[in-house]
Write a protein that holds these residues in place. Structure first.
Motif, PDB file in Angstrom:
ATOM      1  N   ASN A   1     -13.994  -6.248 -14.307  1.00  0.00           N
ATOM      2  CA  ASN A   1     -12.994  -6.804 -15.056  1.00  0.00           C
ATOM      3  C   ASN A   1     -12.037  -4.713 -14.798  1.00  0.00           C
ATOM      4  O   ASN A   1     -12.890  -3.539 -14.393  1.00  0.00           O
ATOM      5  N   PHE A   2     -11.014  -5.075 -14.498  1.00  0.00           N
ATOM      6  CA  PHE A   2      -9.987  -3.733 -13.929  1.00  0.00           C
ATOM      7  C   PHE A   2     -10.170  -2.876 -15.524  1.00  0.00           C
ATOM      8  O   PHE A   2      -9.534  -3.656 -16.202  1.00  0.00           O
ATOM      9  N   LYS A   3      -9.612  -1.649 -14.981  1.00  0.00           N
ATOM     10  CA  LYS A   3      -8.821  -0.932 -16.316  1.00  0.00           C
ATOM     11  C   LYS A   3      -7.810  -0.279 -16.048  1.00  0.00           C
ATOM     12  O   LYS A   3      -6.549  -0.317 -17.676  1.00  0.00           O
ATOM     13  N   GLU A   4      -7.107  -0.141 -14.624  1.00  0.00           N
ATOM     14  CA  GLU A   4      -5.720   0.080 -14.779  1.00  0.00           C
ATOM     15  C   GLU A   4      -6.030  -0.579 -13.156  1.00  0.00           C
ATOM     16  O   GLU A   4      -6.938  -0.422 -12.046  1.00  0.00           O
ATOM     17  N   ILE A   5      -4.350  -0.856 -12.612  1.00  0.00           N
ATOM     18  CA  ILE A   5      -4.458  -1.606 -11.362  1.00  0.00           C
ATOM     19  C   ILE A   5      -2.720  -0.881 -10.989  1.00  0.00           C
ATOM     20  O   ILE A   5      -1.855  -0.776 -11.902  1.00  0.00           O
ATOM     21  N   LYS A   6      -2.385  -0.262  -9.799  1.00  0.00           N
ATOM     22  CA  LYS A   6      -1.470   0.213  -9.669  1.00  0.00           C
ATOM     23  C   LYS A   6      -1.926  -0.148  -7.509  1.00  0.00           C
ATOM     24  O   LYS A   6      -2.239  -0.526  -6.841  1.00  0.00           O
ATOM     25  N   ILE A   7      -0.410  -0.921  -7.217  1.00  0.00           N
ATOM     26  CA  ILE A   7      -0.292  -1.183  -5.612  1.00  0.00           C
ATOM     27  C   ILE A   7       0.054   0.743  -4.769  1.00  0.00           C
ATOM     28  O   ILE A   7      -0.040   1.373  -5.173  1.00  0.00           O
ATOM     29  N   ALA A   8      -1.018   0.360  -4.148  1.00  0.00           N
ATOM     30  CA  ALA A   8      -1.410   1.659  -3.210  1.00  0.00           C
ATOM     31  C   ALA A   8      -0.656   1.690  -1.876  1.00  0.00           C
ATOM     32  O   ALA A   8       0.124   2.758  -1.780  1.00  0.00           O
ATOM     33  N   MET A   9      -0.290   0.672  -1.584  1.00  0.00           N
ATOM     34  CA  MET A   9       1.302   0.804  -0.296  1.00  0.00           C
ATOM     35  C   MET A   9       2.337  -0.583  -0.498  1.00  0.00           C
ATOM     36  O   MET A   9       1.208  -1.660  -0.132  1.00  0.00           O
ATOM     37  N   PRO A  10       2.938  -0.448  -0.978  1.00  0.00           N
ATOM     38  CA  PRO A  10       3.962  -1.390  -1.256  1.00  0.00           C
ATOM     39  C   PRO A  10       3.922  -1.974   0.225  1.00  0.00           C
ATOM     40  O   PRO A  10       4.843  -1.172   0.865  1.00  0.00           O
ATOM     41  N   PHE A  11       4.116  -3.436  -0.404  1.00  0.00           N
ATOM     42  CA  PHE A  11       4.588  -3.914   1.463  1.00  0.00           C
ATOM     43  C   PHE A  11       6.426  -3.766   1.570  1.00  0.00           C
ATOM     44  O   PHE A  11       7.039  -4.303   0.600  1.00  0.00           O
ATOM     45  N   GLN A  12       6.278  -3.305   2.464  1.00  0.00           N
ATOM     46  CA  GLN A  12       8.572  -3.789   2.186  1.00  0.00           C
ATOM     47  C   GLN A  12       8.851  -5.227   3.583  1.00  0.00           C
ATOM     48  O   GLN A  12       9.480  -5.515   2.889  1.00  0.00           O
ATOM     49  N   THR A  13       7.941  -5.798   4.420  1.00  0.00           N
ATOM     50  CA  THR A  13       8.392  -7.042   4.788  1.00  0.00           C
ATOM     51  C   THR A  13       7.521  -7.459   4.841  1.00  0.00           C
ATOM     52  O   THR A  13       7.537  -9.543   4.738  1.00  0.00           O
ATOM     53  N   ILE A  14       6.304  -7.623   4.556  1.00  0.00           N
ATOM     54  CA  ILE A  14       5.175  -8.722   4.371  1.00  0.00           C
ATOM     55  C   ILE A  14       5.157 -10.028   3.849  1.00  0.00           C
ATOM     56  O   ILE A  14       4.969 -11.252   4.650  1.00  0.00           O
ATOM     57  N   HIS A  15       5.563  -9.834   3.001  1.00  0.00           N
ATOM     58  CA  HIS A  15       6.420 -10.511   1.493  1.00  0.00           C
ATOM     59  C   HIS A  15       7.093 -11.653   1.317  1.00  0.00           C
ATOM     60  O   HIS A  15       7.507 -12.981   1.065  1.00  0.00           O
ATOM     61  N   SER A  16       8.095 -10.864   2.359  1.00  0.00           N
ATOM     62  CA  SER A  16       9.775 -11.231   2.833  1.00  0.00           C
ATOM     63  C   SER A  16       9.413 -12.148   3.871  1.00  0.00           C
ATOM     64  O   SER A  16      10.638 -13.259   4.068  1.00  0.00           O
ATOM     65  N   ASP A  17       9.046 -11.892   4.678  1.00  0.00           N
ATOM     66  CA  ASP A  17       9.181 -12.328   6.366  1.00  0.00           C
ATOM     67  C   ASP A  17       8.413 -13.374   6.066  1.00  0.00           C
ATOM     68  O   ASP A  17       6.955 -13.789   5.905  1.00  0.00           O
TER      69      ASP A  17
END
Length: 237
Positions: A72-88
Motif C-alpha cells: 500500500n502507498f502512503k504518499e505518492i508524487k511524480i519524481a520527474m514530470p515528462f514534458q513530451t512522452i505522453h503527448s507525442d
C-alpha cells in the motif's frame, strides 16, 4: 516496513469499479505490486490515474509487508514530470511497448539499482530528444546487461550469431541468425542513444525487433510477445 523510494510504473490494472492494482519497479526493492483503493472515485481521480501511466517515475512512501501480498502507498508524487512522452504519439507508443517488455522481463522482488538508474536515465533522454525511432531497440539490448544475457561480443567479427548460446560463431548452426541478420544485430550493439539516427530502414528495424523479441523469449522463462507490437509497427511504418 515504511519505505521511501523512487519507483517506475510498469503496469496498472483496474480492479472492480474504483480501484487499481499497480506494478512498479522500485529503486529499493525491485518489483512490487500495490493496491490503490478508490483511484476512480474521488475528485482528484484524474490526478491519481495520471500517476500510473506507463513508465511514470514516482517518489513514493509505502508500507512494505513483504509477505507476497499487495502493498500500500502512503504518499505518492511524480519524481520527474515528462514534458513530451505522453503527448507525442511516437514516444507514447514506445513507452507502451517498453512497459510491456519490462512487465514480462522483471519478475524478482530484488533490488537492482543499476537497472533502475539505467531506465531512469534512458527515459529522461527519450523525453528530451526527437530522433527516437531506434530507442526501443537499443533499450532492449542494453537491458540484457542487467538481466544477465547480454551477447558475448569477444568474437564479434565472426559472421553468425547463435541466439541460444549468445555468442558469435564462424559457422551457421541451428540457432544462428543469417549473415544479414547478424550484421543488423551488430549494428544495434554498436549504437548509443545519441548516434542512432537513420541507422535502419523500416524493414530492417522490424527484423531487428523480431531478433530481440526472439532472443528474450529464449533467455527469459515466461516471456511473451508484447500485445503492443502491432501498434508499434504501425506507428513506425
Amino acid at each position: 516496513m515504511l519505505v521511501k523510494t523512487k519507483a517506475i510504473v510498469i503496469s496498472s490494472l483496474k480492479y472492480q469499479e474504483k480501484s487499481l492494482i499497480v506494478k512498479c519497479f522500485t529503486q529499493s526493492n525491485g518489483l512490487k505490486t500495490y493496491f490503490v483503493r478508490d483511484a476512480f472515485s474521488s475528485r482528484k481521480a484524474n490526478q491519481k490515474i495520471a500517476y500510473f501511466q506507463p513508465l511514470t517515475i514516482l517518489e513514493i512512501e509505502a508500507v512494505h509487508k513483504n509477505k507476497g501480498n499487495l502493498e500500500n502507498f502512503k504518499e505518492i508524487k511524480i519524481a520527474m514530470p515528462f514534458q513530451t512522452i505522453h503527448s507525442d504519439i511516437f514516444k507514447s507508443t514506445i513507452v507502451m511497448f517498453v512497459s510491456e517488455i519490462l512487465h514480462h522481463s522483471i519478475h524478482e522482488e530484488e533490488k537492482n539499482e543499476h537497472l533502475f538508474a539505467f531506465l531512469e536515465t534512458a527515459l529522461f533522454w527519450l523525453d528530451n530528444h526527437d530522433e527516437t525511432a531506434n530507442f526501443h531497440l537499443i533499450l532492449m539490448l542494453e537491458i540484457t546487461k542487467y538481466l544477465g544475457f547480454y551477447p558475448d561480443i569477444s568474437e564479434i567479427e565472426f559472421p553468425f550469431f547463435d541466439t541460444k548460446e549468445g555468442v558469435f560463431t564462424s559457422f551457421h548452426g541451428i540457432n544462428s541468425l543469417s549473415e544479414h541478420e547478424t550484421n543488423l544485430f551488430k549494428k544495434v550493439i554498436s549504437l548509443k542513444f545519441d548516434n542512432a539516427q537513420k541507422t535502419f530502414h523500416v524493414i530492417e528495424r522490424q527484423i531487428v525487433l523480431k531478433i530481440l523479441i526472439d532472443y528474450y523469449s529464449i533467455h527469459l522463462d515466461g516471456f511473451r510477445k508484447p500485445k503492443s507490437l502491432d501498434v508499434l509497427a504501425a506507428v513506425f511504418a
